[in-house]
Scaffold this active site. Structure first.
Site, PDB file in Angstrom:
ATOM      1  N   ARG A   1       0.844  -1.190   0.000  1.00 40.83           N
ATOM      2  CA  ARG A   1       0.000   0.000   0.000  1.00 40.83           C
ATOM      3  C   ARG A   1       0.887   1.251   0.000  1.00 40.83           C
ATOM      4  O   ARG A   1       1.978   1.237   0.572  1.00 40.83           O
ATOM      5  CB  ARG A   1      -0.834  -0.035   1.272  1.00 40.83           C
ATOM      6  CG  ARG A   1      -1.803   1.119   1.485  1.00 40.83           C
ATOM      7  CD  ARG A   1      -3.035   0.966   0.676  1.00 40.83           C
ATOM      8  NE  ARG A   1      -4.137   1.788   1.149  1.00 40.83           N
ATOM      9  CZ  ARG A   1      -5.141   2.181   0.384  1.00 40.83           C
ATOM     10  NH1 ARG A   1      -5.191   1.847  -0.890  1.00 40.83           N
ATOM     11  NH2 ARG A   1      -6.122   2.892   0.878  1.00 40.83           N
TER      12      ARG A   1
ATOM     13  N   THR B   1      -9.690   1.002  -9.220  1.00 37.27           N
ATOM     14  CA  THR B   1      -8.826  -0.017  -8.658  1.00 37.27           C
ATOM     15  C   THR B   1      -8.896  -1.163  -9.655  1.00 37.27           C
ATOM     16  O   THR B   1      -9.737  -1.164 -10.529  1.00 37.27           O
ATOM     17  CB  THR B   1      -9.402  -0.362  -7.280  1.00 37.27           C
ATOM     18  OG1 THR B   1      -9.411   0.826  -6.509  1.00 37.27           O
ATOM     19  CG2 THR B   1      -8.671  -1.447  -6.564  1.00 37.27           C
TER      20      THR B   1
ATOM     21  N   THR C   1      -4.351  -0.180  -6.845  1.00 38.39           N
ATOM     22  CA  THR C   1      -5.158   1.016  -7.092  1.00 38.39           C
ATOM     23  C   THR C   1      -4.314   2.268  -7.226  1.00 38.39           C
ATOM     24  O   THR C   1      -3.207   2.329  -6.687  1.00 38.39           O
ATOM     25  CB  THR C   1      -6.190   1.217  -5.951  1.00 38.39           C
ATOM     26  OG1 THR C   1      -7.028   2.323  -6.245  1.00 38.39           O
ATOM     27  CG2 THR C   1      -5.515   1.448  -4.613  1.00 38.39           C
TER      28      THR C   1
ATOM     29  N   ASN D   1      -6.298   4.899  -6.617  1.00 42.88           N
ATOM     30  CA  ASN D   1      -7.449   5.484  -5.958  1.00 42.88           C
ATOM     31  C   ASN D   1      -8.498   5.881  -6.982  1.00 42.88           C
ATOM     32  O   ASN D   1      -9.331   5.081  -7.335  1.00 42.88           O
ATOM     33  CB  ASN D   1      -7.101   6.639  -5.020  1.00 42.88           C
ATOM     34  CG  ASN D   1      -8.250   6.929  -4.061  1.00 42.88           C
ATOM     35  OD1 ASN D   1      -9.020   6.024  -3.762  1.00 42.88           O
ATOM     36  ND2 ASN D   1      -8.389   8.150  -3.615  1.00 42.88           N
TER      37      ASN D   1
ATOM     38  N   ASP E   1      -7.688   8.407   0.931  1.00 42.87           N
ATOM     39  CA  ASP E   1      -8.253   7.270   1.672  1.00 42.87           C
ATOM     40  C   ASP E   1      -8.059   7.422   3.175  1.00 42.87           C
ATOM     41  O   ASP E   1      -8.636   6.672   3.956  1.00 42.87           O
ATOM     42  CB  ASP E   1      -7.640   5.945   1.195  1.00 42.87           C
ATOM     43  CG  ASP E   1      -8.420   5.333   0.041  1.00 42.87           C
ATOM     44  OD1 ASP E   1      -9.507   5.856  -0.291  1.00 42.87           O
ATOM     45  OD2 ASP E   1      -7.958   4.332  -0.524  1.00 42.87           O
TER      46      ASP E   1
ATOM     47  N   SER F   1      -7.805   0.895   3.505  1.00 42.45           N
ATOM     48  CA  SER F   1      -8.314   0.521   2.181  1.00 42.45           C
ATOM     49  C   SER F   1      -9.516  -0.399   2.307  1.00 42.45           C
ATOM     50  O   SER F   1      -9.792  -0.936   3.381  1.00 42.45           O
ATOM     51  CB  SER F   1      -7.189  -0.205   1.425  1.00 42.45           C
ATOM     52  OG  SER F   1      -7.665  -0.744   0.224  1.00 42.45           O
ATOM     53  N   SER F   2     -10.220  -0.573   1.219  1.00 39.47           N
ATOM     54  CA  SER F   2     -11.295  -1.570   1.156  1.00 39.47           C
ATOM     55  C   SER F   2     -10.907  -2.749   0.266  1.00 39.47           C
ATOM     56  O   SER F   2     -11.703  -3.669   0.055  1.00 39.47           O
ATOM     57  CB  SER F   2     -12.571  -0.939   0.594  1.00 39.47           C
ATOM     58  OG  SER F   2     -13.014   0.102   1.421  1.00 39.47           O
TER      59      SER F   2
ATOM     60  N   GLY G   1     -13.776   0.824  -4.641  1.00 37.62           N
ATOM     61  CA  GLY G   1     -13.762   1.543  -3.370  1.00 37.62           C
ATOM     62  C   GLY G   1     -14.531   0.789  -2.310  1.00 37.62           C
ATOM     63  O   GLY G   1     -14.389  -0.420  -2.128  1.00 37.62           O
TER      64      GLY G   1
END
Ligand code: GLY
Length: 581
Positions: free
Chosen positions: A76, A382, A400, A402, A424, A453-454, A476
């Site tokens: 990330r 993403t 991603t 974003n 995020d 994050s998701s 997202g």
């Protein structure tokens, strides 16, 4: 090539770009394993799926190896050393969407290159060099590839933002013609508003399906990585170009930030669902914890006997989602900065305790649901890609930038887009980010921290230890609920992965307190029944131009002794854009 659901017994690759999937397939056929294939697919996506494939972003891997090991890698983006909690608040202390999404400050330190190279080094078959793995990506960047209608339409749509950035203009605006020059002049002299300028620009169709997109600077960056590994990005010429881009545009990323960046192996979040093992991504993703929490709650119901997308089914899903997303807002953040209560959130007892707060007879108001007490945040921007090989390796990666095309800013001379992942974070307690997600202290901005994050790359293993599914999504906050519904479809309703993906979905996320649904998901009668249960609907925005919009899922499913690959048509205009194997 290009059909939706071919199957075979060698393995499977699924991604948003048929070209990138084919690259993965080629490596499987040449004796590579799933890790070789996914890294080659990932680097190719950086070329052939510009809206979301990336070098300038970050992501997560979840895998189950042929030796029975569960693996997760966090690559990330990370907040630069110069970042601070209130950096996206304007002079009135209000969240500035412009700063958080469209500035160079919106970029976290990219993690994708470090992550992909690490995966290749640690888990690749050893049958290929990195230069061999990256050769197809370099080929498509240097010689060009024929764009899809989805990419053509995206490039035209974002013209006004690309035109704010020299690098993005050079690559993504086909031609600065007299119409564009006229609109720019009108904006400058104030005879057109900023909104109308963007609208008018978006209407100018320049790109067409099949146009050749050549990305020479990107090819050179890829070559440096192929030759020097991670150092080809975080050091030397690429690093210098990133720093130059930051320095000339008030960005925060420094040389030291780049040198300090490292991806981290973390414990995957694990749970069970009806006897199957579910392995997913833990913090800094909220995906795995919420997925397992929701599956734990749903396990208490006889879903099989519930008609799919009936009012009872959707009511249950919505209530369960409400409970889980309330916990997300309070409890989850970067594990190096925040004590995430994962054992609690993923326990079967906690699921039962939370269920006691809801009723099957009436919707709960989100304002009445707080997070559980611990003992101690598309458009689809993403992208998810999945590979299974026939040796028993199962891998999923979600990456991603974003938002679509990230911050729409390209590193001059390096040819790749920068992420706007800093959005995020929770920029102001209780204030919604671009996905409508709110957060508090757990996800506040801090130097070196990774934003919540998701993204939910997930692997499911059956009760005999055989991998059955690798799946994940783009979209997202809708990612987690999409993966959830796919797993329910595969396990409870015994659909294959393509049928599962095609099935229309619903989504809710605690706040805003509403229920979204895709075209064809709910009959008018079901909507009336759900309204009678006090559910509030978000009717608008669920279907744009007839295109589905609740996340985009890709995955591979081993069923009836064959690999079935699933490709999501949501958000694509080309029938045969993805390839499966
Ligand atoms: N950028 C969306 C996410 O990571 O969830």
């Amino acid at each position: 090539m290009g059909c939706n659901q071919p199957t075979n017994t060698q393995g499977g690759v699924s991604s948003t770009s048929s070209t990138a999937s084919q690259v993965g397939i080629d490596f499987l056929e040449q004796g590579g394993n799933a890790f070789d294939a996914i890294v080659a697919t990932g680097f190719t996506l950086a070329v052939t799926s510009p809206s979301n494939g990336n070098l300038g972003g970050g992501g997560f891997l979840v895998a189950y190896t042929k030796d029975g090991g569960a693996v997760s890698l966090d690559f990330r983006e990370e907040a630069p050393a110069l970042s601070y909690e209130t950096m996206f608040l304007d002079e009135n202390d209000e969240y500035s969407r412009e700063l958080a999404l469209n500035s160079h400050k919106s970029s976290g330190v990219p993690g994708t290159v470090n992550g992909l190279v690490k995966i290749f080094n640690d888990y690749g078959s050893g049958n290929f060099t990195l230069e061999e793995i990256m050769a197809p990506a370099i080929h498509y960047a240097e010689n060009g590839y024929h764009i899809s209608s989805t990419t053509a339409s995206g490039l035209d749509y974002y013209k006004s933002l690309f035109l704010n950035d020299r690098g993005a203009t050079e690559i993504f605006v086909k031609e600065i013609d007299n119409t564009i020059l006229g609109l720019q002049k009108a904006l400058k002299d104030g005879s057109i508003s900023k909104e109308d300028y963007a609208k008018e620009l978006a209407k100018i169709d320049q790109w067409k399906k099949g146009d050749l997109l050549v990305q020479i600077d990107l090819a050179n960056t890829l070559k440096r990585i192929a030759k020097n590994g991670s150092a080809g990005f975080y050091e030397g010429e690429t690093a210098e170009l990133i720093i130059q881009e930051m320095n000339t545009n008030d960005g925060f990323i420094t040389k030291k930030d780049l040198l300090n960046y490292d991806s981290v192996y973390r414990n995957p979040v694990q749970g069970t669902y009806r006897g199957n093992k579910v392995i997913s991504m833990g913090p800094p993703s909220s995906g795995g914890a919420l997925l397992i929490q929701m599956l734990n709650m749903i396990e208490n119901f006889d879903i099989k006997s519930m008609e799919r997308n009936s009012s009872r089914f959707v009511h249950l899903l919505t209530e369960v989602q409400r409970l889980a997303y309330a916990d997300r807002a309070i409890h989850l953040g970067d594990p190096d900065f925040w004590p995430n209560p994962i054992p609690m959130l993923t326990s079967k007892d906690y699921a039962k305790e939370r269920l006691s707060l809801i009723s099957m007879d009436s919707a709960t108001r989100s304002t009445e649901i707080a997070a559980g007490k611990a003992l101690s945040k598309e458009s689809v921007e993403t992208t998810h890609y999945s590979v299974m090989d026939n040796q028993g390796n199962v891998v999923g990666i979600t990456t991603t930038l974003n938002m679509s095309y990230g911050s729409k800013k390209v590193v001059d001379g390096a040819g790749f887009l920068l992420n706007n992942e800093m959005d995020d974070f929770s920029s102001k307690p209780g204030t919604a980010n671009a996905f409508g997600l709110i957060g508090y202290k757990a996800n506040a901005i801090q130097p070196f921290k990774r934003p919540l994050s998701s993204m939910s790359p997930t692997v499911v293993i059956d009760n005999e230890g055989n991998p059955i599914v690798t799946i994940g999504a783009a979209g997202g906050s809708r990612i987690i609920t999409a993966v959830l519904q796919n797993i329910i479809s595969i396990i409870d309703h015994e659909l294959d992965i393509q049928q599962a993906i095609d099935f229309p979905r619903t989504h809710s996320q605690w706040l805003p307190d509403n229920l979204r649904y895709e075209k064809d998901a709910l009959t008018q009668q079901t909507i009336s029944e759900l309204e009678a249960l006090n559910h509030i609907f978000e009717h608008s925005g669920t279907v744009e131009n007839g295109v589905y919009s609740l996340a985009q899922t890709h995955g591979v499913h081993f069923k009836d002794n064959k690999f079935i690959t699933g490709f999501d048509k949501r958000g694509t205009y080309d029938e045969n854009e993805g390839i499966t194997y």
